[in-house]
Design a protein around this motif. Sequence first.
Motif, PDB file in Angstrom:
ATOM      1  N   VAL A 139       0.816  -1.210   0.000  1.00  0.00           N
ATOM      2  CA  VAL A 139       0.000   0.000   0.000  1.00  0.00           C
ATOM      3  C   VAL A 139       0.860   1.274   0.000  1.00  0.00           C
ATOM      4  N   GLY A 140       2.008   1.213   0.649  1.00  0.00           N
ATOM      5  CA  GLY A 140       2.841   2.416   0.778  1.00  0.00           C
ATOM      6  C   GLY A 140       3.787   2.668  -0.385  1.00  0.00           C
ATOM      7  N   ASP A 141       3.717   1.875  -1.444  1.00  0.00           N
ATOM      8  CA  ASP A 141       4.684   2.080  -2.535  1.00  0.00           C
ATOM      9  C   ASP A 141       3.968   2.058  -3.884  1.00  0.00           C
ATOM     10  N   SER A 142       4.664   2.599  -4.880  1.00  0.00           N
ATOM     11  CA  SER A 142       4.121   2.644  -6.234  1.00  0.00           C
ATOM     12  C   SER A 142       4.630   1.427  -7.012  1.00  0.00           C
ATOM     13  N   THR A 143       3.716   0.698  -7.645  1.00  0.00           N
ATOM     14  CA  THR A 143       4.132  -0.466  -8.446  1.00  0.00           C
ATOM     15  C   THR A 143       5.009  -0.017  -9.611  1.00  0.00           C
ATOM     16  N   LYS A 144       4.665   1.131 -10.198  1.00  0.00           N
ATOM     17  CA  LYS A 144       5.446   1.611 -11.349  1.00  0.00           C
ATOM     18  C   LYS A 144       6.895   1.858 -10.935  1.00  0.00           C
ATOM     19  N   ARG A 145       7.071   2.455  -9.747  1.00  0.00           N
ATOM     20  CA  ARG A 145       8.436   2.692  -9.271  1.00  0.00           C
ATOM     21  C   ARG A 145       9.137   1.351  -9.017  1.00  0.00           C
ATOM     22  N   ALA A 146       8.401   0.391  -8.458  1.00  0.00           N
ATOM     23  CA  ALA A 146       9.007  -0.927  -8.206  1.00  0.00           C
ATOM     24  C   ALA A 146       9.419  -1.592  -9.520  1.00  0.00           C
ATOM     25  N   PHE A 147       8.557  -1.498 -10.549  1.00  0.00           N
ATOM     26  CA  PHE A 147       8.918  -2.071 -11.853  1.00  0.00           C
ATOM     27  C   PHE A 147      10.238  -1.476 -12.343  1.00  0.00           C
ATOM     28  N   LYS A 148      10.393  -0.172 -12.140  1.00  0.00           N
ATOM     29  CA  LYS A 148      11.600   0.508 -12.638  1.00  0.00           C
ATOM     30  C   LYS A 148      12.830   0.117 -11.811  1.00  0.00           C
ATOM     31  N   ILE A 149      12.715   0.298 -10.490  1.00  0.00           N
ATOM     32  CA  ILE A 149      13.879   0.063  -9.612  1.00  0.00           C
ATOM     33  C   ILE A 149      14.314  -1.405  -9.635  1.00  0.00           C
ATOM     34  N   CYS A 150      13.352  -2.306  -9.741  1.00  0.00           N
ATOM     35  CA  CYS A 150      13.666  -3.741  -9.660  1.00  0.00           C
ATOM     36  C   CYS A 150      14.100  -4.333 -11.003  1.00  0.00           C
ATOM     37  N   GLY A 151      14.151  -3.517 -12.047  1.00  0.00           N
ATOM     38  CA  GLY A 151      14.687  -3.988 -13.333  1.00  0.00           C
ATOM     39  C   GLY A 151      13.639  -4.544 -14.280  1.00  0.00           C
ATOM     40  N   TYR A 152      12.340  -4.346 -13.969  1.00  0.00           N
ATOM     41  CA  TYR A 152      11.295  -4.950 -14.807  1.00  0.00           C
ATOM     42  C   TYR A 152      10.925  -4.088 -16.017  1.00  0.00           C
ATOM     43  N   GLU A 153      11.202  -2.785 -15.959  1.00  0.00           N
ATOM     44  CA  GLU A 153      10.984  -1.953 -17.166  1.00  0.00           C
ATOM     45  C   GLU A 153      11.919  -2.426 -18.270  1.00  0.00           C
ATOM     46  N   ASP A 154      13.152  -2.753 -17.895  1.00  0.00           N
ATOM     47  CA  ASP A 154      14.122  -3.232 -18.883  1.00  0.00           C
ATOM     48  C   ASP A 154      13.669  -4.574 -19.471  1.00  0.00           C
ATOM     49  N   ILE A 155      13.151  -5.448 -18.616  1.00  0.00           N
ATOM     50  CA  ILE A 155      12.658  -6.746 -19.099  1.00  0.00           C
ATOM     51  C   ILE A 155      11.532  -6.526 -20.105  1.00  0.00           C
ATOM     52  N   SER A 156      10.634  -5.625 -19.754  1.00  0.00           N
ATOM     53  CA  SER A 156       9.473  -5.359 -20.600  1.00  0.00           C
ATOM     54  C   SER A 156       9.916  -4.904 -21.997  1.00  0.00           C
ATOM     55  N   LYS A 157      10.903  -3.983 -22.017  1.00  0.00           N
ATOM     56  CA  LYS A 157      11.386  -3.472 -23.305  1.00  0.00           C
ATOM     57  C   LYS A 157      12.100  -4.564 -24.082  1.00  0.00           C
ATOM     58  N   LYS A 158      12.972  -5.302 -23.399  1.00  0.00           N
ATOM     59  CA  LYS A 158      13.797  -6.299 -24.080  1.00  0.00           C
ATOM     60  C   LYS A 158      12.953  -7.414 -24.702  1.00  0.00           C
ATOM     61  N   TYR A 159      11.927  -7.861 -23.988  1.00  0.00           N
ATOM     62  CA  TYR A 159      11.162  -9.027 -24.460  1.00  0.00           C
ATOM     63  C   TYR A 159       9.772  -8.665 -24.994  1.00  0.00           C
ATOM     64  N   ASN A 160       9.491  -7.356 -25.004  1.00  0.00           N
ATOM     65  CA  ASN A 160       8.177  -6.912 -25.479  1.00  0.00           C
ATOM     66  C   ASN A 160       7.039  -7.590 -24.705  1.00  0.00           C
ATOM     67  N   VAL A 161       7.207  -7.604 -23.398  1.00  0.00           N
ATOM     68  CA  VAL A 161       6.193  -8.178 -22.495  1.00  0.00           C
ATOM     69  C   VAL A 161       5.605  -7.028 -21.672  1.00  0.00           C
ATOM     70  N   PRO A 162       4.286  -6.822 -21.704  1.00  0.00           N
ATOM     71  CA  PRO A 162       3.713  -5.690 -20.955  1.00  0.00           C
ATOM     72  C   PRO A 162       3.794  -5.872 -19.442  1.00  0.00           C
ATOM     73  N   LEU A 163       3.889  -4.732 -18.761  1.00  0.00           N
ATOM     74  CA  LEU A 163       3.821  -4.700 -17.295  1.00  0.00           C
ATOM     75  C   LEU A 163       2.424  -4.237 -16.922  1.00  0.00           C
TER      76      LEU A 163
END
Length: 361
Positions: free
Chosen positions: A82-106
């Motif tokens: 509840v206290g954190d943003s999922t979008k920020r977690a996707f970015k900080i945890c390396g999932y934005e890069d995964i999404s771009k590399k494999y064309n998999v939506p978050l």
Amino acid sequence: MNNRIITTYGQDIWKMTIDVLRKAALEKMIPKSALIGIKPNLVVSKPSSSGATTSPVIVSALIEYLKEHGHDNIVILESSWVGDSTKRAFKICGYEDISKKYNVPLFDIKQDTYTVKTYNGVNMEVSSKVLSLDFLINVPVLKGHCQTLMTGALKNMKGCISDRDKRKFHTWGLHKPIAYLNKIIKQDFILVDGICGDLDFEEGGNPVQMNRIFCGTDPVLMDSYIAANMGYKPYDIDYIRIAEEIGIGSSDIEFADIIVLDKDESIARPSPSRKVQKLSQYVNAKDACSACYANLIHALARLDGDGSLHKFKNDQILIGQGYKSQEGSGIGIGKCTSGICKNIGGCPPSTTAILDFLKKI
Ligand code: SF4
């Protein structure tokens, strides 16, 4: 593979992931053209080295494996606490890069619509997207939790409900709603990140390098195995007992078919965190393997929890390959210390075996 747990140890996270997936033949479980959801644990915006979140390397290897086998309708879903943003977690945890590399939506479940589902009189707002999936792959972290002692497969489903209901889960005492939620959401495959989960806190800070990955299909069995890896009995965790009682799976790890693919011979480098260092002061390690050392640290944490750690002296517990030809007094952990007068064998000995042995001293 209901009662099967495929596990491997090591440092090459990519190879370990592929090895367990191949042995499980995951691709054969998934219907053709299925919409596959991958649910990591990104409870907070911290990298996996903190002990809180799922390694992006495991999820990357999983996606490549699925695509290589013709399964490319994939989405990664999560809702941070509840206290954190999922979008920020996707970015900080390396999932934005995964999404771009494999064309998999978050997919941020916080932005979803919810469907009210009821089990045993308890209403829950469950992500409509999660309910629309054809196949759900849960990728939890093996780690401790300040209220439920541990978190793994069953509790990771809490990221599939509304923030409003996450708050309610806490007022309901967590255990019962977690078990009930798993009656509503069926997870089809579980791939556990046991690389470096936290000792006792879901938000990280005291990671223990455990160097293991394992998979299976029964979330109750997987959580029972996680519990054993941390020195707990399955029924020490209330939600495991409730989940078994309502027919979600079996906690009987004695009868599980546990297949070990590889061992870990990397030398342990204990985390510099305060809690792990406090436990390490009882240990004199000489070239101890990471998995062996981690099992000992979890056993010592359980002894600390029940107030019996004080009976051991600093440096009294010996572990590691450096003791292979040594004889003498002390307390030896693992087959390398077979010459030490009080010794528990195994390579590595399980956390449960170490704990039972130390309790008898
Ligand atoms: S018993 Fe020795 S070789 Fe086996 S895991 Fe432990 S330290 Fe490594």
